[in-house]
Design a protein around this motif. Structure first.
Motif, PDB file in Angstrom:
ATOM      1  N   GLY A  19      65.679 -22.794 -18.628  1.00  0.00           N
ATOM      2  CA  GLY A  19      64.425 -22.975 -19.345  1.00  0.00           C
ATOM      3  C   GLY A  19      63.209 -23.176 -18.477  1.00  0.00           C
ATOM      4  N   GLU A  20      63.407 -23.310 -17.158  1.00  0.00           N
ATOM      5  CA  GLU A  20      62.279 -23.509 -16.247  1.00  0.00           C
ATOM      6  C   GLU A  20      61.942 -22.210 -15.518  1.00  0.00           C
ATOM      7  N   SER A  21      60.689 -22.084 -15.145  1.00  0.00           N
ATOM      8  CA  SER A  21      60.230 -20.901 -14.428  1.00  0.00           C
ATOM      9  C   SER A  21      60.927 -20.808 -13.075  1.00  0.00           C
ATOM     10  N   CYS A  22      61.381 -19.587 -12.746  1.00  0.00           N
ATOM     11  CA  CYS A  22      62.034 -19.380 -11.445  1.00  0.00           C
ATOM     12  C   CYS A  22      61.478 -18.147 -10.732  1.00  0.00           C
ATOM     13  N   GLY A  23      60.426 -17.559 -11.287  1.00  0.00           N
ATOM     14  CA  GLY A  23      59.822 -16.383 -10.688  1.00  0.00           C
ATOM     15  C   GLY A  23      58.694 -15.870 -11.559  1.00  0.00           C
ATOM     16  N   GLU A  24      58.147 -14.728 -11.150  1.00  0.00           N
ATOM     17  CA  GLU A  24      57.051 -14.126 -11.899  1.00  0.00           C
ATOM     18  C   GLU A  24      57.180 -12.608 -11.912  1.00  0.00           C
ATOM     19  N   LEU A  25      56.694 -12.041 -12.994  1.00  0.00           N
ATOM     20  CA  LEU A  25      56.560 -10.596 -13.113  1.00  0.00           C
ATOM     21  C   LEU A  25      55.083 -10.324 -13.358  1.00  0.00           C
ATOM     22  N   GLU A  26      54.486  -9.536 -12.481  1.00  0.00           N
ATOM     23  CA  GLU A  26      53.074  -9.210 -12.612  1.00  0.00           C
ATOM     24  C   GLU A  26      52.948  -7.753 -13.020  1.00  0.00           C
ATOM     25  N   SER A  27      52.132  -7.528 -14.042  1.00  0.00           N
ATOM     26  CA  SER A  27      51.919  -6.162 -14.512  1.00  0.00           C
ATOM     27  C   SER A  27      50.438  -5.835 -14.437  1.00  0.00           C
ATOM     28  N   THR A  28      50.117  -4.626 -14.847  1.00  0.00           N
ATOM     29  CA  THR A  28      48.720  -4.221 -14.887  1.00  0.00           C
ATOM     30  C   THR A  28      47.972  -4.987 -15.973  1.00  0.00           C
ATOM     31  N   LYS A  29      48.704  -5.613 -16.914  1.00  0.00           N
ATOM     32  CA  LYS A  29      48.099  -6.371 -18.011  1.00  0.00           C
ATOM     33  C   LYS A  29      48.011  -7.870 -17.738  1.00  0.00           C
ATOM     34  N   SER A  30      49.073  -8.452 -17.155  1.00  0.00           N
ATOM     35  CA  SER A  30      49.142  -9.910 -17.047  1.00  0.00           C
ATOM     36  C   SER A  30      50.223 -10.339 -16.052  1.00  0.00           C
ATOM     37  N   VAL A  31      50.335 -11.646 -15.899  1.00  0.00           N
ATOM     38  CA  VAL A  31      51.412 -12.246 -15.113  1.00  0.00           C
ATOM     39  C   VAL A  31      52.264 -13.058 -16.082  1.00  0.00           C
ATOM     40  N   SER A  32      53.569 -12.898 -15.990  1.00  0.00           N
ATOM     41  CA  SER A  32      54.476 -13.603 -16.881  1.00  0.00           C
ATOM     42  C   SER A  32      55.538 -14.327 -16.059  1.00  0.00           C
ATOM     43  N   ASP A  33      55.858 -15.543 -16.472  1.00  0.00           N
ATOM     44  CA  ASP A  33      56.920 -16.294 -15.813  1.00  0.00           C
ATOM     45  C   ASP A  33      58.278 -15.698 -16.142  1.00  0.00           C
ATOM     46  N   LEU A  34      59.171 -15.777 -15.185  1.00  0.00           N
ATOM     47  CA  LEU A  34      60.579 -15.466 -15.386  1.00  0.00           C
ATOM     48  C   LEU A  34      61.278 -16.811 -15.541  1.00  0.00           C
ATOM     49  N   TYR A  35      61.965 -17.008 -16.665  1.00  0.00           N
ATOM     50  CA  TYR A  35      62.626 -18.278 -16.937  1.00  0.00           C
ATOM     51  C   TYR A  35      64.107 -18.187 -16.633  1.00  0.00           C
ATOM     52  N   ALA A  36      64.636 -19.238 -16.028  1.00  0.00           N
ATOM     53  CA  ALA A  36      66.065 -19.279 -15.730  1.00  0.00           C
ATOM     54  C   ALA A  36      66.836 -19.393 -17.048  1.00  0.00           C
ATOM     55  N   PRO A  37      67.788 -18.502 -17.288  1.00  0.00           N
ATOM     56  CA  PRO A  37      68.554 -18.549 -18.529  1.00  0.00           C
ATOM     57  C   PRO A  37      69.702 -19.551 -18.494  1.00  0.00           C
ATOM     58  N   ALA A  38      69.944 -20.127 -17.309  1.00  0.00           N
ATOM     59  CA  ALA A  38      71.023 -21.093 -17.121  1.00  0.00           C
ATOM     60  C   ALA A  38      70.692 -21.931 -15.890  1.00  0.00           C
ATOM     61  N   THR A  39      71.359 -23.058 -15.772  1.00  0.00           N
ATOM     62  CA  THR A  39      71.232 -23.882 -14.576  1.00  0.00           C
ATOM     63  C   THR A  39      72.303 -23.440 -13.590  1.00  0.00           C
ATOM     64  N   GLY A  40      71.891 -23.218 -12.343  1.00  0.00           N
ATOM     65  CA  GLY A  40      72.866 -22.803 -11.354  1.00  0.00           C
ATOM     66  C   GLY A  40      72.221 -22.396 -10.054  1.00  0.00           C
ATOM     67  N   GLU A  41      73.051 -21.871  -9.167  1.00  0.00           N
ATOM     68  CA  GLU A  41      72.615 -21.453  -7.841  1.00  0.00           C
ATOM     69  C   GLU A  41      72.393 -19.942  -7.810  1.00  0.00           C
ATOM     70  N   VAL A  42      71.284 -19.536  -7.243  1.00  0.00           N
ATOM     71  CA  VAL A  42      70.992 -18.117  -7.069  1.00  0.00           C
ATOM     72  C   VAL A  42      71.883 -17.609  -5.941  1.00  0.00           C
ATOM     73  N   VAL A  43      72.738 -16.625  -6.268  1.00  0.00           N
ATOM     74  CA  VAL A  43      73.661 -16.095  -5.261  1.00  0.00           C
ATOM     75  C   VAL A  43      73.276 -14.690  -4.806  1.00  0.00           C
ATOM     76  N   ALA A  44      72.370 -14.039  -5.537  1.00  0.00           N
ATOM     77  CA  ALA A  44      71.892 -12.708  -5.139  1.00  0.00           C
ATOM     78  C   ALA A  44      70.569 -12.433  -5.839  1.00  0.00           C
ATOM     79  N   VAL A  45      69.719 -11.682  -5.156  1.00  0.00           N
ATOM     80  CA  VAL A  45      68.490 -11.173  -5.771  1.00  0.00           C
ATOM     81  C   VAL A  45      68.441  -9.673  -5.519  1.00  0.00           C
ATOM     82  N   ASN A  46      67.801  -8.970  -6.413  1.00  0.00           N
ATOM     83  CA  ASN A  46      67.713  -7.519  -6.293  1.00  0.00           C
ATOM     84  C   ASN A  46      66.491  -7.167  -5.451  1.00  0.00           C
ATOM     85  N   GLU A  47      66.717  -6.945  -4.172  1.00  0.00           N
ATOM     86  CA  GLU A  47      65.620  -6.607  -3.253  1.00  0.00           C
ATOM     87  C   GLU A  47      64.945  -5.296  -3.632  1.00  0.00           C
ATOM     88  N   ALA A  48      65.679  -4.418  -4.307  1.00  0.00           N
ATOM     89  CA  ALA A  48      65.110  -3.122  -4.689  1.00  0.00           C
ATOM     90  C   ALA A  48      63.917  -3.287  -5.621  1.00  0.00           C
TER      91      ALA A  48
END
Length: 124
Positions: free
Chosen positions: A53-82
């Motif tokens: 439920g807490e913000s863990c990132g952001e997505l920025e578009s040509t319209k706005s910036v939106s928070d990315l919310y964590a859907p669960a509590t846990g440890e980040v084990v991978a991110v998509n660098e692509a």
């Protein structure tokens, strides 16, 4: 785009794919379309702990910036660098190459089925 019934969804428009001991997370096509063309993605670092439920990132578009919310509590084990290199993947392939991160879940958050999410967003 139809919603895969094998995924879970959140009210904040993320999807989760159970991959055994981790879940893969992305944003739904509904969110990607609402944001418009995504031009920048900021994700947590591998090893970070995120809280449901807490913000863990952001997505920025040509319209706005939106928070990315964590859907669960846990440890980040991978991110998509692509998606950091090519943010448009989130719009082009939200259920595929546009995934965002993987979590080792310590405590699940509240999720919806595909049908419940479709009812929430008024999509089919």
């Amino acid at each position: 785009m139809s919603l895969p019934t094998t995924l879970s969804y959140t009210e904040e428009h993320e999807w989760l794919e159970d991959r055994g001991d981790v879940v893969r997370v992305g944003v739904t096509p509904y969110a990607a379309e609402s944001l418009g063309d995504i031009v920048y993605v900021q994700l947590p670092d591998v090893g970070d702990t995120v809280k449901a439920g807490e913000s863990c990132g952001e997505l920025e578009s040509t319209k706005s910036v939106s928070d990315l919310y964590a859907p669960a509590t846990g440890e980040v084990v991978a991110v998509n660098e692509a998606v950091a290199d090519e943010p448009g993947l989130v719009n082009a392939e939200p259920f595929g190459a546009g995934w965002l991160l993987e979590l080792r879940v310590e405590q699940p958050g509240t999720v919806l089925t595909a049908q419940q999410y479709a009812e929430l967003t008024g999509t089919s």
